[in-house]
Design an enzyme around this catalytic site. Structure first.
Site, PDB file in Angstrom:
ATOM      1  N   HIS A 110       0.785  -1.119  -0.145  1.00 23.60           N
ATOM      2  CA  HIS A 110       0.003  -0.027   0.005  1.00 23.60           C
ATOM      3  C   HIS A 110       1.033   1.258  -0.132  1.00 23.60           C
ATOM      4  O   HIS A 110       0.659   2.343  -0.829  1.00 23.60           O
ATOM      5  CB  HIS A 110      -0.962  -0.085   1.234  1.00 23.60           C
ATOM      6  N   GLU A 111       1.755   1.305   0.984  1.00 24.72           N
ATOM      7  CA  GLU A 111       2.571   2.438   1.077  1.00 24.72           C
ATOM      8  C   GLU A 111       3.359   2.552  -0.111  1.00 24.72           C
ATOM      9  O   GLU A 111       3.671   3.780  -0.671  1.00 24.72           O
ATOM     10  CB  GLU A 111       3.594   2.493   2.271  1.00 24.72           C
ATOM     11  N   HIS A 151       1.609   4.546  -3.027  1.00 22.29           N
ATOM     12  CA  HIS A 151       1.936   5.853  -2.812  1.00 22.29           C
ATOM     13  C   HIS A 151       3.070   6.206  -3.501  1.00 22.29           C
ATOM     14  O   HIS A 151       3.261   7.331  -4.330  1.00 22.29           O
ATOM     15  CB  HIS A 151       1.710   6.339  -1.323  1.00 22.29           C
ATOM     16  N   GLU A 165      -5.015   6.672  -2.392  1.00 16.79           N
ATOM     17  CA  GLU A 165      -5.140   5.285  -1.386  1.00 16.79           C
ATOM     18  C   GLU A 165      -5.210   4.268  -2.044  1.00 16.79           C
ATOM     19  O   GLU A 165      -5.007   2.899  -1.546  1.00 16.79           O
ATOM     20  CB  GLU A 165      -6.227   5.637  -0.325  1.00 16.79           C
ATOM     21  N   HIS A 184      -6.066   9.291  12.546  1.00 15.95           N
ATOM     22  CA  HIS A 184      -6.499  10.219  11.499  1.00 15.95           C
ATOM     23  C   HIS A 184      -6.959  11.288  12.330  1.00 15.95           C
ATOM     24  O   HIS A 184      -7.373  12.520  11.425  1.00 15.95           O
ATOM     25  CB  HIS A 184      -7.175   9.414  10.389  1.00 15.95           C
TER      26      HIS A 184
END
Length: 718
Positions: A398-399, A402, A426, A528
């Site tokens: 996932h990262e 980015h 995302e 968050h």
């Protein structure tokens, strides 16, 4: 005598005219001044002639591009140093760099707003000006900006350094969220132990930041209004640039809700069989601490309790990773390999030199995984406290998604170096994870011995995936539903926690293991909220990733464009497909240079978000769950819990409880400005000053009128 009754508009002397004119001017100024005060930064827009010189505008953008990199690099590096070493010195340096960076953008914005950019012919220049015309938090006066940064750092610090005492040994008080508490929630099925850690985490994180949060909301509201948004909720969704955005999201949730309710009913049934009716009651919400995750946002860690066909071989990637003695670096190389197989970019040398992939043992850091663009087109780093397990392998993909996005759009102007909308950024890594977690892919990369191809194995796999993807949807939606209500004033400062639990029950069907009150602040137990990161992007991402996946699977030749023909979507793996990589890369290179609908069309041929691809992916499981719940006589949905989840109480000021905390972790707002009493205080002050000024205006007009009457009617004064 005759003159005494003459019309005031006839036969006046020169002196009378001058006095009369003077009063008229005074009245005019009094009437106009409040308008100028209220309009504030818009005044220039109404009084200055805006430039339509497109060539001059182009030169301004070129100048900006030359200057912005040094400013952005300084800001990014100071933020990185603070996030990876939570000291007082690094905090102060990060705060100062934030103020300096805001000054730079404020100066830039002052130049941008002198142009009538809507009249420009070049759509690229026009779009750059449009994006630059919203200044964001940098629009705040410096004292407010400093307070915002201090409050945000305080909340992040509270979250990042919270340490919990052990359930079995209360003298050992060094357990942190990552890795200790997360591991406990993955492995433990002791309801009392889980309840203890669930409560303790919220006591030592969210509860301590409630006052800071209300301060932050007040500043957010001010910044939103200064940016010409009605409130911070509208400011939060500006990047989607869709008037019907909230309605569109609600429609998508309604598409997915029946499936979620079937999944919820099945999981509740299985948990009740394991824990008993006293702990998991029939027809009621599921206790939030029993779902294998600190926030009950995903449920994959209770898979062993809810597996449909336990006799089938399990997908146990973590054990295999430990057996192979893989390191965090190995997991990152595995993620890189996937992107290289699509003919996308490898990670540059600077990535491996600069990234932090394991939690340091000598200092506190913000462990929440994140990807960093250091603004020089070379340094792209990941910060992650990696554990050797399947979840962190997926997180690294996932990262790195980015990072891949950042690398692909790095040659664009700075203002375009972002996702088409926040959900796009995302979605990229999550899109890759859909392929990565398939049994055939895990087998291909040596993390799974055998792959079973039958109906029962497929249902096991789909349920395991749904515990991550489908279970997340209501949480991903309600987080910002709650914040939007706070920003719009629908949720008062005295009802923050209870309204949070109303939404958790309504949308997610979970309730707390112990009764909550307004002494608590459970939303703050999530990073968050502490870091003020909008959360709806993750809901959007969850929908987009399946639309993207379907399109790329067709491009890769893995499935037919006609639903029901060929390989099902859940068996698709785009690994090593250059065709899929070409299509994905074309979208990534667009960055934010075009509206998100254009980027969507490049990769999917569609211009709207739709849950159909997600529903198609899980179609066999949806049918199986509905049949299983009917067979078990399980109630689908949930009734209110027997005990109210949250009670409103007279709040005690918790500021005193924070007095023993270090400045490095909990910086105090500037002492020159008293704390704002609530997040509506800014509006209240403006309303009060407007009322006061309005009363002054009325009095002034009445006095001036009386003076005019005296001048006109009194011979002596004439």
């Amino acid at each position: 005598m005759e003159n005494n009754f003459k019309s005031p508009f006839l036969g006046r002397t020169k002196t009378n005219c001058g006095l009369y004119s003077f009063c008229i001017i005074i009245v005019f100024i009094i009437l106009i001044l409040p308008i100028n005060q209220v309009s504030g930064l818009e005044e220039n827009d109404n009084t200055e002639v805006l430039s339509r010189d497109e060539e001059s505008a182009r030169k301004l953008l070129d100048k900006l591009e030359q200057e912005v990199h040094a400013e952005c690099q300084n800001r990014a590096m100071k933020e990185w140093l603070y996030a990876t070493n939570l000291t007082s010195e690094n905090r102060k340096a990060a705060a100062e760099s934030a103020v300096s960076y805001s000054r730079f953008w404020r100066t830039t914005w002052d130049s941008i707003r002198k142009y009538d950019w809507r009249s420009f012919n070049d759509p690229i220049i026009q779009r750059q000006f449009k994006l630059l015309s919203v200044l964001g938090m940098s629009i705040l006066p410096e004292d407010k900006l400093r307070k915002y940064n201090a409050v945000k750092q305080a909340m992040e610090g509270t979250y990042s350094v919270a340490k919990i005492c052990s359930y079995s040994d209360r003298s050992r008080c060094n357990l942190t969220l990552e890795p200790e508490l997360s591991e406990i929630f993955k492995q433990s099925h002791d309801p009392e132990e889980l309840k203890y850690y669930w409560t303790q985490w919220r006591d030592l994180s969210g509860k301590k930041m409630r006052n800071n949060f209300t301060d932050m909301v007040a500043i957010m509201d001010l910044a939103a209004k200064m940016n010409n948004f009605s409130d911070a909720a509208e400011y939060d969704v500006r990047a989607y640039n869709t008037p019907t955005f909230r309605d569109d999201i609600e429609k998508i949730w309604q598409q997915m809700k029946p499936f979620y309710e079937q999944l919820h009913a099945y999981v509740r049934h299985k948990l009740r069989k394991f824990y008993g009716d006293q702990i998991v009651p029939q027809k009621r919400p599921i206790p939030a601490h029993l779902l294998g995750n600190m926030w009950a946002q995903t449920w994959e860690n209770v898979y062993d309790l809810v597996i449909p066909y336990p006799n089938k071989s399990a997908i146990d990637v973590t054990t295999k990773m430990v057996e192979k003695k893989l390191t965090a670096h190995d997991l990152a190389k595995t993620a890189e390999d996937f992107f290289i197989s699509l003919d996308l970019s490898p990670m540059p040398p600077e990535f491996w030199n600069g990234s932090i992939l394991e939690k340091p043992i000598d200092r506190d850091i913000i462990c929440h995984a994140s990807a960093w663009d250091m603004c020089n087109r070379r340094d792209f780093w990941i910060k992650q406290c990696t554990q050797i397990n399947e979840e962190d392998l997926i997180t690294l993909h996932h990262e790195m998604g980015h990072i891949q996005y950042q690398i692909q759009y790095k040659e664009l102007p700075k203002v375009f170096r972002d996702g088409a909308n926040p959900g796009f950024h995302e979605a990229i890594g999550d899109l890759i994870s859909i392929s990565v977690q398939t049994p055939q892919h895990l087998h291909a990369i040596g993390l799974l011995e055998t792959v079973e191809h039958d109906y029962e194995a497929d249902i096991n796999y789909l349920l395991r995936t749904a515990l991550t993807k489908i279970a997340f949807l209501p949480y991903g939606y309600l987080m910002d539903l709650w914040r939007w209500d706070v920003y719009k004033g629908k949720t008062s400062s005295d009802d923050l926690n209870c309204n949070w639990w109303k939404l958790r029950e309504k949308y997610q069907g979970v309730n707390p293991p112990v009764q909550r009150s307004e002494e608590d602040f459970d939303p703050g137990s999530k990073f968050h909220v502490a870091s003020n990161v909008a959360y709806i992007r993750y809901f959007v991402s969850m929908i987009l990733q399946f639309q993207f996946h379907e399109s790329l699977c067709i491009a890769a030749g893995e499935m037919s464009p006609v639903y029901g023909q060929g390989k099902p979507l859940y068996k698709c793996d785009i690994y090593k497909s250059k065709a899929a990589g070409e299509k994905l890369g074309a979208m990534l290179r667009m960055g934010a240079s075009r509206p998100w609908e254009d980027a969507m069309e490049v990769i999917t041929g569609q211009r709207t978000m739709d849950a159909k691809a997600m529903l198609d992916y899980f179609d066999p499981l949806m049918k199986w769950l509905a049949n299983e719940n009917r067979k078990n006589g399980e109630y689908v949905g949930w009734l209110p819990p027997d005990e109210v989840s949250c009670v409103k109480t007279d709040r005690v000021n918790i500021a005193g409880a924070m007095s023993d905390l270090t400045e490095a972790t909990f910086p105090s707002p500037p002492t020159t400005e008293p704390p704002q009493p609530s997040y509506s205080s800014t509006t209240n002050v403006l309303n009060a000053s407007t009322l006061l000024y309005g009363n002054f205006n009325i009095i002034s007009i009445l006095l001036c009128s009386a003076m005019l009457y005296l001048f006109i009617s009194t011979p002596v004064l004439r």
